[in-house]
Write a protein that holds these residues in place. Structure first.
Motif, short mmCIF file in Angstrom:
data_model
loop_
_atom_site.label_atom_id
_atom_site.label_comp_id
_atom_site.label_asym_id
_atom_site.label_seq_id
_atom_site.Cartn_x
_atom_site.Cartn_y
_atom_site.Cartn_z
N LYS A 70 0.82 -1.21 0.00
CA LYS A 70 0.00 0.00 0.00
C LYS A 70 0.86 1.26 0.00
O LYS A 70 0.67 2.16 -0.82
N SER A 71 1.81 1.31 0.93
CA SER A 71 2.64 2.52 1.02
C SER A 71 3.56 2.64 -0.20
O SER A 71 3.88 3.75 -0.62
N THR A 72 3.94 1.50 -0.75
CA THR A 72 4.80 1.54 -1.95
C THR A 72 4.05 2.20 -3.11
O THR A 72 4.62 3.04 -3.82
N PHE A 107 1.70 10.76 5.53
CA PHE A 107 2.28 9.46 5.85
C PHE A 107 1.65 8.84 7.08
O PHE A 107 1.07 9.52 7.91
N GLN A 108 1.82 7.53 7.18
CA GLN A 108 1.15 6.83 8.27
C GLN A 108 1.77 7.14 9.62
O GLN A 108 1.12 7.04 10.64
N ASP A 109 3.03 7.53 9.63
CA ASP A 109 3.70 7.77 10.90
C ASP A 109 4.02 9.26 11.04
O ASP A 109 5.00 9.73 10.49
N LEU A 122 -3.77 9.55 1.62
CA LEU A 122 -3.78 9.46 3.07
C LEU A 122 -3.38 8.04 3.44
O LEU A 122 -4.14 7.10 3.24
N ASP A 123 -2.16 7.90 3.89
CA ASP A 123 -1.63 6.56 4.19
C ASP A 123 -1.84 6.26 5.68
O ASP A 123 -1.04 6.67 6.52
N GLU A 124 -2.93 5.59 5.97
CA GLU A 124 -3.32 5.29 7.34
C GLU A 124 -3.16 6.52 8.25
O GLU A 124 -2.44 6.49 9.24
MG MG Z 1 2.27 1.15 4.80
#
Ligand code: MG
Ligand code: ATP
Length: 331
Positions: A57-59, A101-103, A181-183
């Motif tokens: 997903k993030s890729t 980003f998710q983080d 929107l990545d998590e």
């Molecule tokens: Mg990810």
């Protein structure tokens, strides 16, 4: 309001070099993480991407903002084919597509004050004066509900929700067409999650944005998304309206996901999956876990269109069905 096709991804492949000497035989110097993934995004929609950890997903997200480069396939943004070796195309991509980003901790430079972090979002805009830039930071902080007094703090002094507001401010300080929107809420408390999701809904309306929403959380999908793409080991197995994906999932993997979600109380993630087999090396990637597998599944299925839904599964291939019945009947 949904409009035209704003983004088109065709047969996307992304691979990474394999560093471990143990894994790298002569022919395996690369690990293909995204394989022949195709999808289109319509202007104004929220397209969800769901998949287990490591499914890519993030890729995909990072490729769509030019952090990762595709090794094959094509990406069209507003009809323009992106050449990843051309600086002007990458700038075009990054100008129009933002990412959260998710983080939030890792994506905010701990040494910069919030004001300067938000200002990073204007990196590609040279036309503004210092005063104009400052005004923009204040305006966007207000838009995302970030208190002015926080602008001169450091990220470590902010709560998780405030940090995601900062990421959002940085992403939209220059106007965007698409936001990935990545998590964006997976690291937040449930009550804060709802605030951020509502903020995202409001901003989407106000700024006419298109969202690509990556998440593990089925409740978030139901609340936020129009259509859903289901990713499994780097392959897109199904693309359906969210309602259809829930009420009548097509791909056996989507069916299994939905069953797991419905029967395991209080768990909206995939961690509960226990009986999945390894991804198949040849043929359909879901072969080893599939309850419906047939002989033909030793061949990789194409993406099949079915009533404006897409599913990568031989079950839905009309021309194969007769063969399948014949094979079955002869056994
Ligand atoms: Mg990810
Ligand atoms: N820069 C990289 N170099 C090598 N391998 C990578 C790189 N980035 C990602 N990968 C690998 O690609 C695969 C997909 O990773 P990715 O981060 O896209 O998964 P994900 O679906 O976002 O997972 P999660 O839900 O945990 O965030 C993983 O096997 C990961 O180890």
């Amino acid at each position: 309001m949904m409009g035209n096709k704003i983004l088109e991804v065709k047969d996307l492949e992304v691979k990474f070099p394999v560093r471990s000497k143990l894994l790298a035989s002569k022919e395996e110097k690369f690990k293909i993480v995204i394989e022949k993934v195709s999808f289109s995004i319509m202007e104004g929609e929220t397209f969800g991407v769901v998949g287990e950890t490591g499914s890519g997903k993030s890729t995909i997200a990072k490729t769509l903002v030019g952090i990762n480069y595709p090794s094959a396939g094509e990406i069209y943004l507003m009809g323009r084919k992106i050449n990843f070796n051309k600086k002007s195309d990458l700038i075009f991509l990054r100008r129009n597509v933002g990412i959260i980003f998710q983080d939030p901790v890792g994506s905010l430079n701990p040494k910069l004050r919030i004001f300067d972090i938000i200002l990073e979002g204007l990196n590609f805009e040279e036309k503004y004066t210092k005063e104009e830039k400052r005004d923009k930071v204040y305006a966007v902080a207000k838009k995302v509900g970030l208190n002015e007094s926080k602008l001169f703090s450091y990220p470590s002094e902010l709560s998780g929700g405030e940090k995601q507001r900062v990421s959002l401010a940085r992403a939209i300080i220059s106007p965007k067409k698409i936001l990935i929107l990545d998590e964006p809420t997976s690291s937040l408390d449930v009550s804060i999650q709802a605030q951020i999701l509502n903020l995202l809904q409001n901003l989407k309306e106000e700024l006419n944005l298109t969202y690509i929403f990556i998440t593990h959380d089925f409740n978030v999908i139901k609340y936020m998304c129009d259509r859903l793409g289901v990713l499994y080991y780097g392959r897109m197995l199904e693309i359906s309206e969210v309602k259809d994906a829930y009420e009548n999932p097509l791909h056996p993997y989507t069916k299994d996901l939905m069953n797991a979600n419905i029967t395991i109380e209080g768990n909206s993630g995939f961690e509960s999956e226990t009986e999945l087999g390894e991804p198949a090396r040849n043929g359909c990637i879901y072969l080893n876990s599939c309850r419906f597998k047939m002989d033909i599944c030793n061949r990789d299925p194409p993406m099949i269109e079915l009533n404006s839904r897409l599913v990568k599964c031989w079950l839905y291939d009309k021309s194969q069905k007769e063969d399948y019945i014949k094979v079955k009947g002869s056994n």
